[in-house]
Design a protein around this motif. Structure first.
Motif, short mmCIF file in Angstrom:
data_model
loop_
_atom_site.label_atom_id
_atom_site.label_comp_id
_atom_site.label_asym_id
_atom_site.label_seq_id
_atom_site.Cartn_x
_atom_site.Cartn_y
_atom_site.Cartn_z
N UNK A 1 0.85 -1.20 0.00
CA UNK A 1 0.00 0.00 0.00
C UNK A 1 0.88 1.24 0.00
N UNK A 2 0.55 2.19 -0.86
CA UNK A 2 1.26 3.46 -0.94
C UNK A 2 0.29 4.59 -0.65
N UNK A 3 0.72 5.50 0.20
CA UNK A 3 -0.01 6.76 0.40
C UNK A 3 0.89 7.88 -0.09
N UNK B 1 -3.26 10.43 -2.42
CA UNK B 1 -3.84 9.23 -3.02
C UNK B 1 -3.35 8.01 -2.25
N UNK B 2 -4.22 7.00 -2.18
CA UNK B 2 -3.86 5.71 -1.63
C UNK B 2 -4.07 4.67 -2.71
N UNK B 3 -3.04 3.86 -2.97
CA UNK B 3 -3.15 2.78 -3.95
C UNK B 3 -2.56 1.51 -3.35
N UNK C 1 -8.24 2.94 -3.28
CA UNK C 1 -9.28 3.23 -2.31
C UNK C 1 -9.63 4.71 -2.13
N UNK C 2 -8.65 5.60 -2.39
CA UNK C 2 -8.90 6.99 -2.01
C UNK C 2 -8.07 7.95 -2.84
N UNK C 3 -8.64 9.11 -3.11
CA UNK C 3 -7.88 10.21 -3.73
C UNK C 3 -8.52 11.53 -3.35
#
Length: 205
Positions: free
Chosen positions: A89-91, A123-125, A150-152
């Motif tokens: 997971x990268x934020x 962003x989270x990928x 999941x999120x941006x």
């Protein structure tokens, strides 16, 4: 105090974001933002289905090669976390000043307004890979199915000049622009097209 509709939406999105975070996590590492800009030149474009405006930080694919994130004053970091199941997971947290900006009238005229903007982007990928590997390309994750997103969130503002008569302005007029996008990518049953994110606002004033 009664919650406004926007506050309700944002609260719901935050709850959903945390529901996407895996319970079992391994080692984590803070990496320089250069690891992101080495594999990502842009932060895509953002479309408001209500105003029909679309904003292109750095010109994006409208004017490819004009400018990339690394050309601008920027700072930030990448948090990398091993999920212990073969996925990473990268934020990404990025802040950019003085980015070239184009605004278009979607499907009508891609060159309505140009100027400079400052923006903050998160962003989270989640992708399959090895800890310490290259930071994923967001375009490939968002649009080519190379992982989960999941999120941006992007929020920014800038000033510029109208290139044509549009939106009640005359060519040569100066104005301000704001953009705000927040949400989970590709929400189930979202009514808009492209409609990839639930809240997208592009506003010129």
């Amino acid at each position: 105090m009664k919650k406004t509709p926007k506050l309700i939406v944002l609260t719901t999105l935050v709850i959903l974001l945390f529901s996407f975070m895996p319970a079992v996590q391994g080692k984590a590492n803070s990496r320089p933002i250069k690891d992101f800009t080495d594999t990502n030149d842009y932060v895509v474009a953002w479309y408001d289905p209500e105003t029909n405006l679309i904003i292109f930080p750095h010109g994006f694919w409208i004017l490819p090669g004009l400018e990339v994130i690394a050309d601008c004053e920027h700072h930030g970091s990448v948090l990398e976390r091993d999920l212990k199941d073969g996925r990473i997971m990268y934020r990404i947290d990025l802040h950019v000043k003085g980015a070239y900006m184009l605004v278009g009238d979607y499907g009508v005229n891609p060159f309505v307004f140009e100027g400079e903007m400052d923006y903050s982007f998160t962003a989270v990928v989640i992708v399959e890979g090895e800890f310490g590997g290259p930071v994923p390309n967001l375009f490939e994750v968002w649009f080519l199915g190379a992982g989960e997103a999941p999120y941006s969130h992007i929020t920014g503002s800038g000033t510029g000049t109208f290139l044509v008569d549009a939106l009640g302005f005359t060519a040569g007029d100066t104005a301000k622009v704001k953009v705000n996008q927040v949400g989970l990518t590709k929400p189930e049953g979202h009514p808009f097209y492209p409609g990839i994110w639930p809240v997208e606002i592009v506003f010129i004033h």
